[in-house]
Design a protein around this motif. Structure first.
Motif, short mmCIF file in Angstrom:
data_model
loop_
_atom_site.label_atom_id
_atom_site.label_comp_id
_atom_site.label_asym_id
_atom_site.label_seq_id
_atom_site.Cartn_x
_atom_site.Cartn_y
_atom_site.Cartn_z
N GLU A 96 0.83 -1.21 0.00
CA GLU A 96 0.00 0.00 0.00
C GLU A 96 0.86 1.26 0.00
N PHE A 97 1.94 1.24 0.79
CA PHE A 97 2.81 2.42 0.86
C PHE A 97 3.35 2.76 -0.53
N LYS B 153 2.26 1.43 -3.57
CA LYS B 153 1.40 1.30 -4.74
C LYS B 153 0.06 2.02 -4.64
N ARG B 154 -0.47 2.12 -3.42
CA ARG B 154 -1.86 2.55 -3.33
C ARG B 154 -2.03 3.86 -2.60
N GLN B 155 -1.02 4.68 -2.58
CA GLN B 155 -1.25 6.03 -2.06
C GLN B 155 -0.57 7.00 -3.00
N PRO B 156 -1.06 8.24 -3.02
CA PRO B 156 -0.52 9.19 -3.99
C PRO B 156 0.98 9.39 -3.76
N GLU B 157 1.67 9.53 -4.86
CA GLU B 157 3.10 9.82 -4.86
C GLU B 157 3.44 10.99 -3.92
N GLU C 169 2.21 11.77 -1.11
CA GLU C 169 2.31 11.30 0.28
C GLU C 169 3.67 10.66 0.51
N ARG C 170 4.04 9.82 -0.44
CA ARG C 170 5.27 9.04 -0.32
C ARG C 170 6.51 9.93 -0.30
N THR D 11 0.82 7.42 6.96
CA THR D 11 -0.11 6.83 5.98
C THR D 11 0.66 5.75 5.23
N PRO D 12 0.00 4.65 4.83
CA PRO D 12 -1.35 4.25 5.15
C PRO D 12 -1.61 4.31 6.67
N LEU D 13 -2.89 4.46 7.02
CA LEU D 13 -3.23 4.71 8.43
C LEU D 13 -2.76 3.62 9.39
#
Ligand code: OGA
Ligand code: NI
Length: 352
Positions: free
Chosen positions: A96-97, A99-103, A105-106, A155-157
């Motif tokens: 998730e970190f 692949k599944r959160q907006p760039e 955030e990362r 995040t992820p939470l």
């Protein structure tokens, strides 16, 4: 450094938009994976079942450790006590970190500063290396957890909770492994643990995107780990290779087993009875791969040297290494950026 979402810092930013490997990832011809020479079936690394470690067969299992550590430096373990659910949750939150959160955030966590205790980066050490590697990674310090958890991604939470649970569980496993390895060297079972000062634990989440020309580059080139012992969790995609008897051997992922490898500090403490082993990660054209190594290590202030019990100047087993602090070693490790395969050689007693 806070990076903007549009700067192409990470290999995952470019992997999906290129059909050729950019030139800064291309290795010289003499230094490419050459898959035709890799052993993919037949020989593999030992598998140790920890089920009986605390029962009447302990001596037999300790012998298996002695054999695996002295002839391979790499082994797999099963019945290791880390719950399947903990492993699954860790792998999911890692995916998730990346692949599944907006760039956006990362990349908040991006830093090329190797001294930062929580950071997202790419390759190995972008400030020092000539050719980059097809890998992004999040690196975290995780012992003592309360010193670091507040700087981990929020995040992820569930990231902090899941990662803390995983790190705690793997640490308990490592302490068991250290006792067994100590005994396998003929030392009291708390001997290795006691050399590590207050102890340290780091982990990485390695993300290897699919690569259009995997034969030209590495996820990670051949290297030895600087720490004491590494416990690797990997998904079901192959990529790890170990150097054994002059050839590269592919390690096939087995569900619910960990791969354990010895690092440079074990080589020093054991005075070369056990060796840190060369390994690398290759990438492939159709599947991403995630691996999560736990790097167990001394605390930075711990003074590391060969165990006195294993040294005998009269019987021709003098100390091969000088003493040093782990902080000194770790800085050297990042600075050399895999330019030499063996950082440990520069800590030999004769080069004092
Ligand atoms: C490492 C490492 C291997 C892998 O991160 O030091 O060796 O399979 N990783 O990702
Ligand atoms: Ni490694």
């Amino acid at each position: 450094m806070a990076a903007s979402a549009t700067s192409k810092l990470l290999v995952s930013d470019i992997a999906s938009v290129v059909d050729h490997v950019p030139s800064n990832y291309v290795r010289p011809i003499s230094d490419r994976p050459n898959m035709s020479e890799v052993e993919t079936s037949g020989e593999t690394i030992p598998l140790i079942d920890l089920q009986d470690l605390h029962g009447p067969n302990r001596a037999d299992i300790i012998n298996q450790f002695a054999h695996a550590c002295s002839s391979y430096g790499f082994f797999q373990i099963k019945n290791h006590g880390v719950p399947e659910e903990t492993i699954k949750r860790m792998m999911n939150v890692a995916r998730e970190f990346f692949k599944r959160q907006p760039e956006s955030e990362r990349v908040k966590h991006y830093s090329a500063d190797t001294k930062k205790t929580t950071r997202l980066s790419t390759s190995f050490n972008v400030c020092k290396e000539k050719v980059s590697n097809w890998r992004d990674f999040l690196r975290l310090h995780c012992y003592p957890i309360e010193d670091f958890i507040n700087e981990w991604p929020s995040t992820p939470l569930s990231f902090r909770e899941v990662t803390a649970e995983y790190a705690t569980s793997v640490r308990a496993l490592v302490l068991t492994l250290l006792e067994a390895i100590s005994e396998s060297l003929g030392l009291p079972k708390d001997r290795v643990s006691k050399t590590l000062g207050k102890h340290g634990q780091h982990m990485a989440i390695n993300y290897y995107p699919p690569c259009p020309q995997p034969e030209l580059t590495y996820g990670l080139p051949g290297h030895k780990d600087a720490n004491l012992i590494t416990v690797l969790l990997q998904d079901d995609v192959s990529g790890l290779q170990v150097f054994k008897d002059d050839k590269w051997v592919a390690v096939k992922p087995v569900p619910n087993t960990f791969i354990v490898n010895l690092g440079d500090q074990m080589q020093v403490i054991s005075n070369d009875k056990y060796k840190s082993v060369l390994h690398r990660a290759v990438v492939n054209s159709d599947k991403e791969r995630i691996s999560i190594p736990t790097f167990y290590c001394p605390s930075e202030d711990a003074v590391i040297s060969p165990a006195q019990e294993l040294i005998n100047e009269e019987e021709d087993s003098p100390a091969i290494y000088r003493s040093f602090t782990y902080a000194e070693y770790f800085e050297k490790f990042w600075d050399t950026a895999f330019a030499t395969e063996s950082c440990v050689d520069s800590f030999k007693a004769s080069t004092n």
